[in-house]
Design a protein around this motif. Sequence first.
Motif, PDB file in Angstrom:
ATOM      1  N   VAL A 205       8.782  -0.089   6.848  1.00  0.00           N
ATOM      2  CA  VAL A 205       7.179   0.713   6.413  1.00  0.00           C
ATOM      3  C   VAL A 205       5.594   0.536   7.121  1.00  0.00           C
ATOM      4  CG1 VAL A 205       6.223   0.226   4.220  1.00  0.00           C
ATOM      5  CG2 VAL A 205       8.543  -0.328   4.398  1.00  0.00           C
TER       6      VAL A 205
ATOM      7  N   GLN B 168       2.103   3.016   8.070  1.00  0.00           N
ATOM      8  CA  GLN B 168       0.838   3.671   7.213  1.00  0.00           C
ATOM      9  C   GLN B 168       0.335   4.123   8.979  1.00  0.00           C
ATOM     10  OE1 GLN B 168      -3.082   2.597   5.130  1.00  0.00           O
ATOM     11  NE2 GLN B 168      -0.793   2.795   3.848  1.00  0.00           N
TER      12      GLN B 168
ATOM     13  N   SER C 265       1.626   7.039   4.622  1.00  0.00           N
ATOM     14  CA  SER C 265       2.462   6.282   4.520  1.00  0.00           C
ATOM     15  C   SER C 265       4.124   6.362   4.593  1.00  0.00           C
ATOM     16  CB  SER C 265       2.097   5.577   3.644  1.00  0.00           C
ATOM     17  OG  SER C 265       0.379   5.221   2.624  1.00  0.00           O
TER      18      SER C 265
ATOM     19  N   ILE D 189       8.019   4.888   4.131  1.00  0.00           N
ATOM     20  CA  ILE D 189       9.374   4.592   4.304  1.00  0.00           C
ATOM     21  C   ILE D 189      11.304   4.545   4.831  1.00  0.00           C
ATOM     22  CG2 ILE D 189       9.750   5.351   1.310  1.00  0.00           C
ATOM     23  CD1 ILE D 189      10.850   1.357   2.191  1.00  0.00           C
TER      24      ILE D 189
ATOM     25  N   TYR E  43      -0.128   3.223   0.855  1.00  0.00           N
ATOM     26  CA  TYR E  43       0.492   2.871   0.462  1.00  0.00           C
ATOM     27  C   TYR E  43       0.780   2.966  -1.259  1.00  0.00           C
ATOM     28  CZ  TYR E  43       0.555  -0.253   4.682  1.00  0.00           C
ATOM     29  OH  TYR E  43       0.471  -0.003   5.689  1.00  0.00           O
TER      30      TYR E  43
ATOM     31  N   LEU F 226       3.496   5.922  -2.342  1.00  0.00           N
ATOM     32  CA  LEU F 226       5.188   5.278  -1.847  1.00  0.00           C
ATOM     33  C   LEU F 226       5.768   5.490  -3.519  1.00  0.00           C
ATOM     34  CD1 LEU F 226       4.804   3.567   1.251  1.00  0.00           C
ATOM     35  CD2 LEU F 226       5.340   6.207   0.737  1.00  0.00           C
ATOM     36  N   ASP F 227       4.325   4.514  -4.111  1.00  0.00           N
ATOM     37  CA  ASP F 227       5.273   4.020  -5.767  1.00  0.00           C
ATOM     38  C   ASP F 227       6.090   5.417  -6.117  1.00  0.00           C
ATOM     39  OD1 ASP F 227       3.971   1.461  -5.182  1.00  0.00           O
ATOM     40  OD2 ASP F 227       2.323   2.386  -5.920  1.00  0.00           O
TER      41      ASP F 227
ATOM     42  N   VAL G 150       8.518  -2.039   0.245  1.00  0.00           N
ATOM     43  CA  VAL G 150       7.160  -1.768   0.351  1.00  0.00           C
ATOM     44  C   VAL G 150       6.331  -2.736  -0.115  1.00  0.00           C
ATOM     45  CG1 VAL G 150       5.854   0.013  -0.775  1.00  0.00           C
ATOM     46  CG2 VAL G 150       8.115   0.538   0.422  1.00  0.00           C
TER      47      VAL G 150
ATOM     48  N   GLN H 125       3.388  -4.496   1.703  1.00  0.00           N
ATOM     49  CA  GLN H 125       2.134  -4.084   1.476  1.00  0.00           C
ATOM     50  C   GLN H 125       1.219  -6.026   1.879  1.00  0.00           C
ATOM     51  OE1 GLN H 125       2.657  -1.462  -2.218  1.00  0.00           O
ATOM     52  NE2 GLN H 125       0.477  -1.514  -1.686  1.00  0.00           N
TER      53      GLN H 125
ATOM     54  N   ASP I 285       0.810  -6.649   5.037  1.00  0.00           N
ATOM     55  CA  ASP I 285      -0.459  -5.929   5.328  1.00  0.00           C
ATOM     56  C   ASP I 285      -1.798  -6.787   4.687  1.00  0.00           C
ATOM     57  OD1 ASP I 285      -1.097  -3.981   6.675  1.00  0.00           O
ATOM     58  OD2 ASP I 285      -2.273  -3.045   5.130  1.00  0.00           O
TER      59      ASP I 285
END
Length: 378
Positions: free
Chosen positions: A204, A206, A215, A217, A244, A247-248, A260, A264, A267
């Motif tokens: 994962v 960015q 970003s 995955i 990020y 990606l959702d 993911v 996050q 991060d």
Amino acid sequence: MSATLTSRHDAVVLYPSRRHVPEHEDRIHHDIARRIANLLGRPFDGVYDSSRHASGHWYFVPTDTVLTPATREALGIRNELDLFGGYADHPFMPTKAITHGLVGPHAQRPAGWSDAFVEHVRGATLPGRTAFSVGDLRIAAQQLGLGRHALRLKPVKATGGRGQTLLADADALEAELAQLDTESLAQFGIVLELHLQDVTTYSVGQLRLPGLTASYIGTQRLTSDRHGEPVYGGSQLLFARGGYGALDALPLGPARRLAVRHAQRYDRAADACYPGFFASRRNYDIAAGTGPDGETLIGVLEQSWRIGGASRAEIAAAEVFAADPACTRIWAETREIFNDSEPAPPDALLTYAGVDPELGRICKYVMVHAYDHKHAYD
């Protein structure tokens, strides 16, 4: 020709922040730096030279995470918009050492160590410990149940899965302890982590270029090197334009969605707990596998705040996004093949093909594929 992003730098330069870079990596680093220069609409001015680049405003492509305030100040790096990679105050920060906690409040630790970071990522990492002394490493083995469970000893600066040792009991640990460089151990640390079976490794990450954020995955592929040892063999990545949150909206399966979230969390913890840290290239390896009691475990293994194995795919995706503002999702992948074990596809773009003095015959390539929105990716 890719569209130009936004940059006020005089030029892009490759900065050799590692003492030694293998030939195959050096070739790809130069290619990536040239492509970033093209994306930013700036010239590529070769490898950094302290006399030739003493004045000016440069965009850096370092071969490793830039370390220490003195280096950052000398190079004129102000923030993440000045480099493709990352900056950290201390040598242990950009390694897997920060992923796990110490054995206790009196454990040896380097200046700048953050216990708060460990608390922030608890639950998003696998069972493990970091040690900066031989004594603490023995305690870590006891805490993690060595003998009842197999553990994996990980040098924190090794990459591509190299240098790790599977430990079955205390005798195996003592054999490894006898070979440790205690000075290096005190500076960088070493990781002891629960061994998993049937592992899938997710990536994962960015990238944040001036004028473009994307970003991704995806999953990593293992291959065998010329000695038959399992090593990193490439990554297949699904990119989304934006942070990020982009990606959702992707049709991800449960394991990828959890990967993911863990990335996050890791991060955000780095930004919150390590003052001064910044990075424009953020990559997190997340392992999902079966624990010793048959349970499924998933957690972040380590971070990469530098140019890495997946970076050629990252730049390929950035080139597509820059050239086509309407494109919001795309697949890109890298492959690394040793000993002519399989041919590169005819539509692949070769990034290296030859005999590396250290690794032997190796072929590397990158491919880009249109996004298929019809399937969830598990």
